[in-house]
Write a protein that holds these residues in place. Structure first.
Motif, PDB file in Angstrom:
ATOM      1  N   LEU A  89     -13.889   3.395   0.503  1.00  0.00           N
ATOM      2  CA  LEU A  89     -14.553   4.027  -0.535  1.00  0.00           C
ATOM      3  C   LEU A  89     -15.653   3.763  -1.432  1.00  0.00           C
ATOM      4  O   LEU A  89     -15.234   2.732  -2.595  1.00  0.00           O
ATOM      5  N   ALA A  90     -16.691   4.295  -1.445  1.00  0.00           N
ATOM      6  CA  ALA A  90     -17.910   4.196  -2.410  1.00  0.00           C
ATOM      7  C   ALA A  90     -18.476   4.874  -3.433  1.00  0.00           C
ATOM      8  O   ALA A  90     -18.709   5.290  -2.713  1.00  0.00           O
ATOM      9  N   ALA A  91     -18.925   5.055  -5.084  1.00  0.00           N
ATOM     10  CA  ALA A  91     -19.022   6.038  -5.768  1.00  0.00           C
ATOM     11  C   ALA A  91     -20.673   5.529  -6.435  1.00  0.00           C
ATOM     12  O   ALA A  91     -20.046   3.806  -7.427  1.00  0.00           O
ATOM     13  N   HIS A  92     -21.333   6.445  -6.861  1.00  0.00           N
ATOM     14  CA  HIS A  92     -22.246   5.825  -7.721  1.00  0.00           C
ATOM     15  C   HIS A  92     -21.865   6.581  -9.181  1.00  0.00           C
ATOM     16  O   HIS A  92     -21.629   7.997  -9.097  1.00  0.00           O
ATOM     17  N   ALA A  93     -22.362   6.294  -9.855  1.00  0.00           N
ATOM     18  CA  ALA A  93     -22.002   7.616 -11.612  1.00  0.00           C
ATOM     19  C   ALA A  93     -23.446   6.356 -12.179  1.00  0.00           C
ATOM     20  O   ALA A  93     -23.737   5.549 -12.727  1.00  0.00           O
ATOM     21  N   PHE A 102      -6.744   1.614  -9.624  1.00  0.00           N
ATOM     22  CA  PHE A 102      -7.088   1.608  -7.903  1.00  0.00           C
ATOM     23  C   PHE A 102      -7.126   0.183  -7.505  1.00  0.00           C
ATOM     24  O   PHE A 102      -7.456  -0.278  -6.070  1.00  0.00           O
ATOM     25  N   GLY A 103      -7.849  -0.803  -8.700  1.00  0.00           N
ATOM     26  CA  GLY A 103      -8.377  -1.979  -8.568  1.00  0.00           C
ATOM     27  C   GLY A 103      -9.743  -1.516  -7.654  1.00  0.00           C
ATOM     28  O   GLY A 103     -11.083  -0.813  -8.090  1.00  0.00           O
ATOM     29  N   GLY A 104     -10.489  -2.375  -7.083  1.00  0.00           N
ATOM     30  CA  GLY A 104     -11.347  -2.649  -5.871  1.00  0.00           C
ATOM     31  C   GLY A 104     -12.861  -3.712  -7.315  1.00  0.00           C
ATOM     32  O   GLY A 104     -12.080  -4.371  -7.966  1.00  0.00           O
ATOM     33  N   GLU A 105     -14.090  -2.930  -6.547  1.00  0.00           N
ATOM     34  CA  GLU A 105     -15.016  -3.796  -8.020  1.00  0.00           C
ATOM     35  C   GLU A 105     -15.872  -3.002  -8.780  1.00  0.00           C
ATOM     36  O   GLU A 105     -16.546  -1.458  -7.887  1.00  0.00           O
ATOM     37  N   LEU A 106     -16.183  -2.992  -9.679  1.00  0.00           N
ATOM     38  CA  LEU A 106     -16.637  -2.589 -10.640  1.00  0.00           C
ATOM     39  C   LEU A 106     -18.095  -3.146 -11.248  1.00  0.00           C
ATOM     40  O   LEU A 106     -17.373  -3.907 -11.486  1.00  0.00           O
ATOM     41  N   MET A 107     -18.398  -2.497 -11.109  1.00  0.00           N
ATOM     42  CA  MET A 107     -19.975  -3.465 -11.976  1.00  0.00           C
ATOM     43  C   MET A 107     -21.729  -1.928 -12.027  1.00  0.00           C
ATOM     44  O   MET A 107     -21.425  -1.618 -11.976  1.00  0.00           O
ATOM     45  N   ARG A 108     -22.201  -2.607 -12.872  1.00  0.00           N
ATOM     46  CA  ARG A 108     -23.724  -1.926 -13.293  1.00  0.00           C
ATOM     47  C   ARG A 108     -24.460  -2.680 -12.878  1.00  0.00           C
ATOM     48  O   ARG A 108     -24.283  -4.060 -13.106  1.00  0.00           O
ATOM     49  N   ILE A 109     -25.317  -2.337 -12.279  1.00  0.00           N
ATOM     50  CA  ILE A 109     -26.598  -2.366 -11.550  1.00  0.00           C
ATOM     51  C   ILE A 109     -27.926  -1.483 -12.598  1.00  0.00           C
ATOM     52  O   ILE A 109     -27.758  -0.870 -12.901  1.00  0.00           O
ATOM     53  N   ALA A 110     -28.429  -3.452 -13.436  1.00  0.00           N
ATOM     54  CA  ALA A 110     -29.882  -2.309 -14.157  1.00  0.00           C
ATOM     55  C   ALA A 110     -31.404  -2.792 -12.079  1.00  0.00           C
ATOM     56  O   ALA A 110     -30.882  -4.589 -13.029  1.00  0.00           O
ATOM     57  N   VAL A 111     -32.272  -2.213 -12.362  1.00  0.00           N
ATOM     58  CA  VAL A 111     -32.854  -2.904 -11.727  1.00  0.00           C
ATOM     59  C   VAL A 111     -34.492  -2.755 -12.443  1.00  0.00           C
ATOM     60  O   VAL A 111     -34.769  -1.576 -12.730  1.00  0.00           O
ATOM     61  N   GLU A 112     -34.884  -3.066 -12.366  1.00  0.00           N
ATOM     62  CA  GLU A 112     -36.133  -3.466 -13.101  1.00  0.00           C
ATOM     63  C   GLU A 112     -37.305  -3.679 -12.437  1.00  0.00           C
ATOM     64  O   GLU A 112     -37.361  -4.430 -11.657  1.00  0.00           O
ATOM     65  N   HIS A 143     -21.362   1.122 -10.100  1.00  0.00           N
ATOM     66  CA  HIS A 143     -21.204   1.470  -8.710  1.00  0.00           C
ATOM     67  C   HIS A 143     -20.079   0.711  -8.598  1.00  0.00           C
ATOM     68  O   HIS A 143     -19.113  -0.321  -8.812  1.00  0.00           O
ATOM     69  N   TRP A 144     -19.271   0.939  -7.651  1.00  0.00           N
ATOM     70  CA  TRP A 144     -17.185   1.141  -7.483  1.00  0.00           C
ATOM     71  C   TRP A 144     -17.088   1.204  -5.969  1.00  0.00           C
ATOM     72  O   TRP A 144     -17.150   1.908  -5.422  1.00  0.00           O
ATOM     73  N   HIS A 145     -16.288   0.016  -5.911  1.00  0.00           N
ATOM     74  CA  HIS A 145     -16.223   0.316  -4.525  1.00  0.00           C
ATOM     75  C   HIS A 145     -14.502  -0.137  -4.485  1.00  0.00           C
ATOM     76  O   HIS A 145     -13.986  -0.825  -4.800  1.00  0.00           O
ATOM     77  N   VAL A 146     -13.678   1.101  -3.142  1.00  0.00           N
ATOM     78  CA  VAL A 146     -12.384   0.437  -3.052  1.00  0.00           C
ATOM     79  C   VAL A 146     -11.677  -0.277  -2.037  1.00  0.00           C
ATOM     80  O   VAL A 146     -12.719   1.406  -0.786  1.00  0.00           O
ATOM     81  N   GLU A 147     -10.959  -0.472  -1.247  1.00  0.00           N
ATOM     82  CA  GLU A 147     -10.544  -0.486  -0.298  1.00  0.00           C
ATOM     83  C   GLU A 147      -8.954   0.612  -0.042  1.00  0.00           C
ATOM     84  O   GLU A 147      -8.473   0.024  -1.146  1.00  0.00           O
ATOM     85  N   ARG A 148      -8.177   1.568   0.500  1.00  0.00           N
ATOM     86  CA  ARG A 148      -7.142   2.355   0.649  1.00  0.00           C
ATOM     87  C   ARG A 148      -6.391   1.355   1.157  1.00  0.00           C
ATOM     88  O   ARG A 148      -6.308  -0.067   2.166  1.00  0.00           O
TER      89      ARG A 148
END
Length: 416
Positions: free
Chosen positions: A349-353, A369-379, A398-403
């Motif tokens: 599962l991946a989600a964006h906010a 739930f764990g997984g990987e959380l990151m903040r992405i800034a693009v210029e 961006h957050w993604h996690v495996e069940r």
């Protein structure tokens, strides 16, 4: 199995050259058959026979029921060429099982066309437009590519020529291979843009040597198509974040994606383009965006994308279970709970906010739930008067996690 323990259903691949090219084993199967199923053209090749003969009817599922009525007796199904290459073989094996079926293939139309043209079959994309939208071919239309395409009748080559011309590939060389392997066999060459044949045999294969013109926009299948490849109203996952999301969702052959709050459908479309035997459902509440998704799917060669107009989580009920889920259209009102409960063990599962409120939800979900959380800034570099400067886009979390295997979510668990 028959009473003697042998498979009861034999699938015989037959070509335009008829019975004369069949193996001794195929002739023996026909001679011993109690029932023979096939199309009118194939059955007409048999002549007199003691077996009962059944012509295919529609819907095709009725034929499967009719074959099942003959289970454990000697049954033969006649199919074109190689029954396991876009043929009836796979359908029959799925229905009756490998133990019940013997397959005696003939030469496929792809083999015959490649032999006539001197093409190495291993280097050719073998496709079908029979009973499928011709737009699906566009995933394989790339400069220098060679395609062999089964069509659905005499208008099939014209449809392919029109599609190629409309997408800037009008200079592509087409060879129309008709009635391959029979006495009526004919090969004719033209370009897509100059196509003008009106007397094409319904049994044909179109060979395509793709040549891109100046108006062509080649679209590779790696994730991260340009944003302007999609029709959208601003509600779409942009290129860099889309490539990241597809990487996290990790499409594998045979897997299914839910694209929840699909917007322009960019995630679902890139998922489908990423590999073979993939499926996707785009869930979007706004009808005008559903129309955009359908247009993008046709343009980018994924007409099989299933589009569901509806609001999550209610629209998710009764959908087939997904192997991957992308949530790009909101995380409130129990959307995550419904998605996590439906996700298969081992699924991603991946989600964006982009808002503070949805960021807070992702931070809490990451903590639980764990997984990987990151903040992405693009210029991106943009003009500033006579000069250039980097212009920042809105920051995305961006957050993604495996069940985990064996994991479950109790009703009411997790953020609302």
């Amino acid at each position: 199995m028959t009473r003697d323990g042998e498979p009861w259903l034999t699938i015989v691949g037959i070509g335009e050259d008829g019975l004369s090219a069949l193996s001794d084993e195929a002739h023996m199967a026909l001679a011993g058959a109690e029932a023979i199923f096939g199309g009118e053209r194939h059955l007409s090749m048999l002549g007199s026979s003691h077996a009962e003969q059944f012509v295919w009817t529609t819907p095709f599922s009725d034929n499967l029921d009719a074959i099942e009525d003959w289970e454990d007796r000697r049954v033969v199904v006649l199919a074109s060429g190689d029954p396991m290459w876009f043929g009836v073989g796979a359908i029959l094996v799925k229905r009756f099982g490998t133990e019940a079926v013997t397959i005696l293939p003939g030469l496929s139309a792809f083999q015959l066309a490649a032999a006539r043209l001197g093409w190495a079959l291993a280097d050719v994309a073998c496709l079908t437009a029979h009973g499928r939208p011709v737009e699906a071919l566009m995933r394989s239309v790339l400069p220098g590519a060679r395609l062999l395409v089964l069509t659905g009748g005499e208008e099939g080559p014209r449809d392919i020529a029109r599609l190629l011309t409309s997408r800037g590939y009008g200079q592509s060389r087409l060879v129309i291979c008709e009635a391959m392997g029979g006495y009526r066999e004919r090969l004719r060459t033209t370009s897509a843009g100059a196509y003008d044949f009106d007397d094409v045999d319904p049994l044909n294969v179109v060979a395509v040597e793709c040549k891109a013109g100046l108006a062509a926009e080649p679209r590779p299948c790696v994730a991260g198509l340009p944003d302007d490849a999609f029709v959208h109203d601003g509600k779409m996952t942009k290129r860099v974040l889309r490539a990241l999301a597809i990487s996290a969702l990790a499409p594998l052959p045979g897997q299914r994606l839910w694209d929840v709050g699909a917007g322009s459908g960019s995630i679902a479309i890139e998922w489908l383009r990423a590999g073979t035997r993939l499926s996707a459902i785009a869930i979007e509440p706004r009808p005008e965006r559903c129309a955009m998704i359908a247009e993008n799917a046709l343009t980018l060669g994924t007409p099989e994308l299933l589009i569901l107009e509806g609001e999550a989580p209610e629209a998710l009920a009764d959908l087939p279970s997904p192997d991957a889920i992308f949530i790009g259209g909101g995380l409130t009102d129990g959307v995550f709970q419904a998605c996590w409960a439906a996700l298969r063990p081992g699924g991603r599962l991946a989600a964006h906010a982009v808002t503070l409120e949805s960021e807070a939800i992702l931070i809490e979900l990451h903590a639980r739930f764990g997984g990987e959380l990151m903040r992405i800034a693009v210029e991106t570099a943009a003009p500033v008067g006579p000069y250039h400067a980097f212009k920042p886009s809105m920051t995305v979390v961006h957050w993604h996690v495996e069940r985990p295997l064996g994991a479950s979510l109790r009703r009411g668990e997790g953020p609302a």
